[in-house]
Design a protein around this motif. Structure first.
Motif, PDB file in Angstrom:
ATOM      1  N   UNK A 192      -1.399  30.618 -38.146  1.00 31.58           N
ATOM      2  CA  UNK A 192      -0.859  30.457 -36.791  1.00 31.58           C
ATOM      3  C   UNK A 192      -0.916  31.789 -36.058  1.00 31.58           C
ATOM      4  N   UNK A 193      -0.500  32.835 -36.711  1.00 32.74           N
ATOM      5  CA  UNK A 193      -0.503  34.171 -36.095  1.00 32.74           C
ATOM      6  C   UNK A 193      -1.900  34.572 -35.655  1.00 32.74           C
ATOM      7  N   UNK A 194      -2.894  34.323 -36.516  1.00 35.78           N
ATOM      8  CA  UNK A 194      -4.255  34.731 -36.215  1.00 35.78           C
ATOM      9  C   UNK A 194      -4.938  33.879 -35.174  1.00 35.78           C
ATOM     10  N   UNK A 195      -4.571  32.606 -35.105  1.00 35.33           N
ATOM     11  CA  UNK A 195      -5.282  31.684 -34.219  1.00 35.33           C
ATOM     12  C   UNK A 195      -4.650  31.551 -32.849  1.00 35.33           C
ATOM     13  N   UNK A 196      -3.423  31.927 -32.715  1.00 33.53           N
ATOM     14  CA  UNK A 196      -2.700  31.602 -31.485  1.00 33.53           C
ATOM     15  C   UNK A 196      -2.120  32.850 -30.851  1.00 33.53           C
ATOM     16  N   UNK A 197      -2.860  33.395 -29.913  1.00 32.33           N
ATOM     17  CA  UNK A 197      -2.388  34.559 -29.180  1.00 32.33           C
ATOM     18  C   UNK A 197      -1.833  34.061 -27.850  1.00 32.33           C
ATOM     19  N   UNK A 198      -0.548  33.999 -27.724  1.00 31.33           N
ATOM     20  CA  UNK A 198       0.080  33.433 -26.534  1.00 31.33           C
ATOM     21  C   UNK A 198       0.800  34.511 -25.757  1.00 31.33           C
ATOM     22  N   UNK A 199       0.608  34.482 -24.456  1.00 30.92           N
ATOM     23  CA  UNK A 199       1.286  35.403 -23.557  1.00 30.92           C
ATOM     24  C   UNK A 199       2.489  34.668 -22.979  1.00 30.92           C
ATOM     25  N   UNK A 200       3.620  35.329 -22.941  1.00 27.80           N
ATOM     26  CA  UNK A 200       4.812  34.677 -22.417  1.00 27.80           C
ATOM     27  C   UNK A 200       5.631  35.641 -21.574  1.00 27.80           C
ATOM     28  N   UNK A 201       5.180  35.862 -20.334  1.00 28.48           N
ATOM     29  CA  UNK A 201       5.924  36.701 -19.403  1.00 28.48           C
ATOM     30  C   UNK A 201       6.946  35.881 -18.636  1.00 28.48           C
ATOM     31  N   UNK A 202       6.784  34.559 -18.663  1.00 33.40           N
ATOM     32  CA  UNK A 202       7.627  33.678 -17.865  1.00 33.40           C
ATOM     33  C   UNK A 202       6.968  33.250 -16.569  1.00 33.40           C
ATOM     34  N   UNK A 203       5.873  33.918 -16.191  1.00 30.19           N
ATOM     35  CA  UNK A 203       5.119  33.541 -14.997  1.00 30.19           C
ATOM     36  C   UNK A 203       3.923  32.710 -15.457  1.00 30.19           C
ATOM     37  N   UNK A 204       3.905  31.429 -15.084  1.00 30.43           N
ATOM     38  CA  UNK A 204       2.911  30.490 -15.601  1.00 30.43           C
ATOM     39  C   UNK A 204       1.485  30.911 -15.283  1.00 30.43           C
ATOM     40  N   UNK A 205       1.245  31.419 -14.077  1.00 31.52           N
ATOM     41  CA  UNK A 205      -0.117  31.829 -13.697  1.00 31.52           C
ATOM     42  C   UNK A 205      -0.587  32.964 -14.590  1.00 31.52           C
ATOM     43  N   UNK A 206       0.216  33.998 -14.714  1.00 31.13           N
ATOM     44  CA  UNK A 206      -0.153  35.156 -15.539  1.00 31.13           C
ATOM     45  C   UNK A 206      -0.306  34.724 -16.993  1.00 31.13           C
ATOM     46  N   UNK A 207       0.638  33.938 -17.486  1.00 32.54           N
ATOM     47  CA  UNK A 207       0.585  33.501 -18.880  1.00 32.54           C
ATOM     48  C   UNK A 207      -0.686  32.706 -19.174  1.00 32.54           C
ATOM     49  N   UNK A 208      -1.008  31.753 -18.302  1.00 31.12           N
ATOM     50  CA  UNK A 208      -2.174  30.890 -18.536  1.00 31.12           C
ATOM     51  C   UNK A 208      -3.475  31.679 -18.459  1.00 31.12           C
ATOM     52  N   UNK A 209      -3.632  32.513 -17.424  1.00 30.23           N
ATOM     53  CA  UNK A 209      -4.897  33.219 -17.238  1.00 30.23           C
ATOM     54  C   UNK A 209      -5.107  34.318 -18.272  1.00 30.23           C
ATOM     55  N   UNK A 210      -4.066  35.048 -18.615  1.00 30.32           N
ATOM     56  CA  UNK A 210      -4.209  36.116 -19.617  1.00 30.32           C
ATOM     57  C   UNK A 210      -4.416  35.502 -21.003  1.00 30.32           C
ATOM     58  N   UNK A 211      -3.699  34.423 -21.323  1.00 33.95           N
ATOM     59  CA  UNK A 211      -3.915  33.743 -22.601  1.00 33.95           C
ATOM     60  C   UNK A 211      -5.346  33.236 -22.700  1.00 33.95           C
TER      61      UNK A 211
END
Length: 185
Positions: A72-91
């Motif tokens: 899970x750690x290796x496959x899933x790099x998730x960004x979670x700033x709380x701002x959906x646009x930034x989180x989705x695009x950076x992820x």
């Protein structure tokens, strides 16, 4: 005639922006589908671990938990700033970078989840910056030089975005090399 030409040009640019926005929403939907898939896969792992515990095979359960967490750690790099646009695009950029051998580092620190920029405008600006960095990085021949640094932070009144990437060739003039350079920045 000039006014009609200007309106046609503006309409073409607006259509391009709408198409770009649609593409970014598709990326967001793709991210959510990946989350759903991960939840489903994790559920299956828990079923196996539960069965190991029922059979008192605790060492096997413990080992499987470690393996699952590593995957899970290796496959899933998730960004979670709380701002959906930034989180989705950076992820999405992290995922594209991983798939293309591009090392992507992030330094994200938002003052608040709410930023003083319309979501549409943020999608266009940040999406273009990330797409350009990825596109340039894909062209870099030396694998170790395929690198992108994404710095995004905010304060109470401003959002700061700094994206750094290597390029295959130094460019002295900052003009788009894409077809239709009038609608690319």
């Amino acid at each position: 005639v000039i006014e009609k030409f200007q309106l046609m040009h503006e309409n073409a640019q607006l259509q391009h922006q709408m198409d770009y926005q649609d593409a970014n929403y598709e990326k967001t939907v793709h991210s959510f589908k990946n989350i759903k898939r991960i939840i489903h896969d994790t559920h299956q792992q828990f079923l196996y671990i539960d069965e190991c515990i029922k059979r008192n095979e605790l060492a096997e359960a413990s080992e499987h938990i470690k393996i699952t967490l590593n995957k899970i750690e290796g496959a899933y790099q998730r960004v979670n700033t709380g701002n959906l646009v930034i989180d989705a695009l950076v992820t999405n950029s992290l995922n594209i970078g991983q798939a293309n051998g591009i090392k992507v580092d992030t330094q994200l620190n938002l003052y608040s989840q709410k930023v003083n920029i319309e979501r549409y405008d943020l999608c266009v600006a940040l999406g273009n910056m990330l797409d350009n960095a990825i596109e340039a990085s894909k062209k870099v021949k030396i694998a170790e030089d395929r690198f992108i640094l994404i710095k995004i932070h905010s304060n109470e009144s401003a959002l700061f975005i700094h994206i750094l990437n290597h390029m295959e060739n130094e460019v002295a003039h900052l003009q788009s090399l894409k077809s239709n350079p009038d609608i690319h920045g």
